[in-house]
Design a protein around this motif. Sequence first.
Motif, PDB file in Angstrom:
ATOM      1  N   LYS A 102      -4.108   4.601 -13.103  1.00  0.00           N
ATOM      2  CA  LYS A 102      -4.861   4.379 -11.866  1.00  0.00           C
ATOM      3  C   LYS A 102      -4.357   4.420 -10.735  1.00  0.00           C
ATOM      4  CE  LYS A 102      -6.146   0.394 -13.693  1.00  0.00           C
ATOM      5  NZ  LYS A 102      -4.821   0.250 -14.657  1.00  0.00           N
ATOM      6  N   SER A 103      -3.279   3.656 -10.510  1.00  0.00           N
ATOM      7  CA  SER A 103      -2.749   3.929  -9.019  1.00  0.00           C
ATOM      8  C   SER A 103      -2.226   5.187  -8.799  1.00  0.00           C
ATOM      9  CB  SER A 103      -1.558   3.007  -9.157  1.00  0.00           C
ATOM     10  OG  SER A 103      -1.995   1.499  -9.273  1.00  0.00           O
ATOM     11  N   THR A 104      -1.613   5.812  -9.776  1.00  0.00           N
ATOM     12  CA  THR A 104      -1.074   7.185  -9.615  1.00  0.00           C
ATOM     13  C   THR A 104      -2.081   8.252  -9.196  1.00  0.00           C
ATOM     14  OG1 THR A 104       0.485   6.636 -11.214  1.00  0.00           O
ATOM     15  CG2 THR A 104       0.407   9.049 -10.490  1.00  0.00           C
ATOM     16  N   SER A 120      -3.146   0.443  -0.946  1.00  0.00           N
ATOM     17  CA  SER A 120      -2.307   0.454  -2.126  1.00  0.00           C
ATOM     18  C   SER A 120      -2.180  -0.879  -2.737  1.00  0.00           C
ATOM     19  CB  SER A 120      -0.999   0.903  -1.724  1.00  0.00           C
ATOM     20  OG  SER A 120      -0.810   2.050  -1.018  1.00  0.00           O
ATOM     21  N   GLN A 121      -1.597  -0.711  -3.882  1.00  0.00           N
ATOM     22  CA  GLN A 121      -1.583  -1.837  -4.918  1.00  0.00           C
ATOM     23  C   GLN A 121      -0.618  -3.102  -4.464  1.00  0.00           C
ATOM     24  OE1 GLN A 121      -1.042  -0.847  -9.208  1.00  0.00           O
ATOM     25  NE2 GLN A 121      -1.135  -3.143  -9.559  1.00  0.00           N
ATOM     26  N   SER A 122       0.377  -2.666  -4.059  1.00  0.00           N
ATOM     27  CA  SER A 122       1.751  -3.525  -3.653  1.00  0.00           C
ATOM     28  C   SER A 122       1.851  -3.419  -2.243  1.00  0.00           C
ATOM     29  CB  SER A 122       3.032  -3.154  -4.592  1.00  0.00           C
ATOM     30  OG  SER A 122       3.448  -2.274  -4.280  1.00  0.00           O
ATOM     31  N   LEU A 146      -9.480   1.889  -2.915  1.00  0.00           N
ATOM     32  CA  LEU A 146      -8.917   0.269  -2.852  1.00  0.00           C
ATOM     33  C   LEU A 146      -8.302   0.090  -4.413  1.00  0.00           C
ATOM     34  CD1 LEU A 146     -12.074  -1.210  -1.358  1.00  0.00           C
ATOM     35  CD2 LEU A 146     -10.059  -1.107  -0.328  1.00  0.00           C
ATOM     36  N   ASP A 147      -7.085  -0.139  -4.223  1.00  0.00           N
ATOM     37  CA  ASP A 147      -6.273  -0.306  -5.715  1.00  0.00           C
ATOM     38  C   ASP A 147      -6.299  -2.005  -6.026  1.00  0.00           C
ATOM     39  OD1 ASP A 147      -4.845  -0.024  -7.837  1.00  0.00           O
ATOM     40  OD2 ASP A 147      -3.570   1.296  -7.094  1.00  0.00           O
ATOM     41  N   GLU A 148      -6.994  -2.277  -6.697  1.00  0.00           N
ATOM     42  CA  GLU A 148      -7.061  -3.859  -7.204  1.00  0.00           C
ATOM     43  C   GLU A 148      -7.116  -4.750  -6.059  1.00  0.00           C
ATOM     44  OE1 GLU A 148      -4.457  -5.019 -10.076  1.00  0.00           O
ATOM     45  OE2 GLU A 148      -4.001  -3.147 -11.020  1.00  0.00           O
ATOM     46  N   PRO A 149      -8.416  -4.469  -5.267  1.00  0.00           N
ATOM     47  CA  PRO A 149      -8.624  -5.286  -3.946  1.00  0.00           C
ATOM     48  C   PRO A 149      -8.741  -6.918  -4.205  1.00  0.00           C
ATOM     49  CG  PRO A 149     -10.500  -3.817  -4.422  1.00  0.00           C
ATOM     50  CD  PRO A 149      -9.383  -3.365  -5.232  1.00  0.00           C
TER      51      PRO A 149
HETATM   52 MG   LIG Z   1      -1.909  -0.009 -10.788  1.00  0.00          MG
END
Ligand SMILES: [Mg+2]
Lengths: 329, 252
Positions: free
Chosen positions: B40-42, B81-83, B159-162
């Motif tokens: 997903k993030s990729t 981004s996620q991190s 939005l990655d895991e907001p």
């Molecule tokens: Mg991810």
Amino acid sequence: MTKGWLIAIALLLTGIVASLFVGAIDLDMNSFSRSGEGLNLLVVSRIPRTLAVLLTGASLAVAGVIMQMIVANRFVEPMTAGAGSTAALGVLLISFLLPGASIFIKMACACVTSLLGTMVFLAMVRRLPPHQPLLVPLVGIAYGGVVSALVTFIAFQADLLQYLETWFLGEFSGILQGRYELLWLAGVLMLLAYVIADQFAILGLGQSVSVNLGLNYHQIVRLGLVIVSLISAVTVVTVGIIPFVGLVVPNIVSRWLGDNLRRTLPVTAMMGGGLVLLSDLVGRLVRHPFEIPAATIFGVLGALLFLWLLYFPPKSKGVACLRDKERAR
Amino acid sequence: MINIQSVSHSIQGQTILSDISLSLPKGKLSALIGPNGAGKSTLLSLIARLHALQHGVITVDGLDVSKTPSRTLARKLAILSQSNTLASRLTVRDLVSFGRFPHHNGRPGAEDKNKVDEAIAALGLGEIAHRFLDEISGGQRQKAFVAMAYAQDTDYLLLDEPLNNLDMKSARALMQTLHELSEQSGKTIVVVLHEINYAALYADWIVGLRDGKLIANGPTHDILTSETIETIFDFEAEIHQIGDQKLVMHYR
Ligand SMILES: [Mg+2]
Ligand SMILES: Nc1ncnc2c1ncn2[C@@H]1O[C@H](COP(=O)(O)OP(=O)(O)O)[C@@H](O)[C@H]1O
């Protein structure tokens, strides 16, 4: 904020005046009336020296922040991470290969080696695991140490050891009119850094955020590297290496005011100039009329400031509290 | 519309995404779901040109992300981004203000200030706007990063895991804000979600990934069947109907 500014500017002006009147030769009102010899001393020696100190301190502090933004790590600075010693390597090589080279050729050579040296450092840092921030300064110290050792070895072989101190131990006693003007280049580079301060601040947020905000990440990194290595080269060639300015000053300013460089870069520059000025003054006064190099004094001063920073961090909410009070009114 | 055509991605010989083709509808809220490591993030960072595209084509509103100037894309699309670890020290307001950079290039005007205020208010950060990010809680920091993306004010928002680190009330408030942004301002929003019921309640469209492959892609109502959930996540989940709202009973 304005009150802080006034105090800072007052302190700096006091330092500048002191710097103009402290030295091996006494300068008082009498000497001005006598045949302008006092004025001559000011113009030829004291003013150039004071300007050189301020330009060096301010630009080293600014170079420190920029390098910290590029590698997204608070614990590096150009002088200890190879930029300074590779600049010295450049001057040494040219003094060896082309003994009569002019200061401009020496400068150009130092710039090239310093740029290459900083690029090598960056390439090494990029290969480190991202979650081990302390490896970055360790690699920097090891790398700087290896280059310094190489410089010493070459100097020894070429019988140039007596020059080493002039590059490795930064001091201002030899500064006269006509022998510091290259430092204005460092001043210009500082201004350039201020013009694009926002982009350097964004670099510090990492590559993803930079790209998301439309920054040409690699181009800004390259520009930052050029600024850092040119400032390093110019200061090493004219006054020598003064370590820790680029480490201590940005860290104090960051603790206190944060890293929004558009706002903090002027403070960083002022504090860098002010602290190196203080070191130079102390060095001139401790064993008057002899001098102790500013780099040595700053080593002590910087270490003390850094310890203070570690154990008694300034109340970072200084700004916040102030605003809260304003709001309460 | 976000159009993804035959996108494959591999890192060090390992396939991360294989032959993904899909379109995400314009002006809608889409949810990207799938197990950890599904890609997903990729996929999100490929859409946002954070990584170079290896195979395939991605267009956002007709703009090819690997050919359009980055500055232009930064005014069209924002990604959280996620991190988000930070080496620099910034106040919440400083961080949110950087979201305006693509619009003002270093010279913020009145409109930029208004947008920053709006973003801070929308995420409920007014009280802590002047605090440093390393001196607030993880959830508050997450909101600050979302606010930065909000302030960027782009038509497309990824939005990655907001919802990471957010409490129940804040998570609900953020989903409502995102829903309003798509409903009222016509923004196209793509959110990576782990709590599938947020997708059930707020998303118009769901994309399901597993092991780098596209498993599901369609309107929320069609995707929420126990068979599809099982092929994506590999466990049996009951689907309940409350009124005309589907909910996935996956807690036990
Ligand atoms: Mg991810
Ligand atoms: N930098 C990387 N190097 C190697 N493998 C990676 C890297 N980033 C992600 N991966 C791998 O790619 C796969 C998908 O990762 P990611 O897109 O982060 O998944 P998700 O966001 O769905 O949890 C995972 O198997 C992960 O291990």
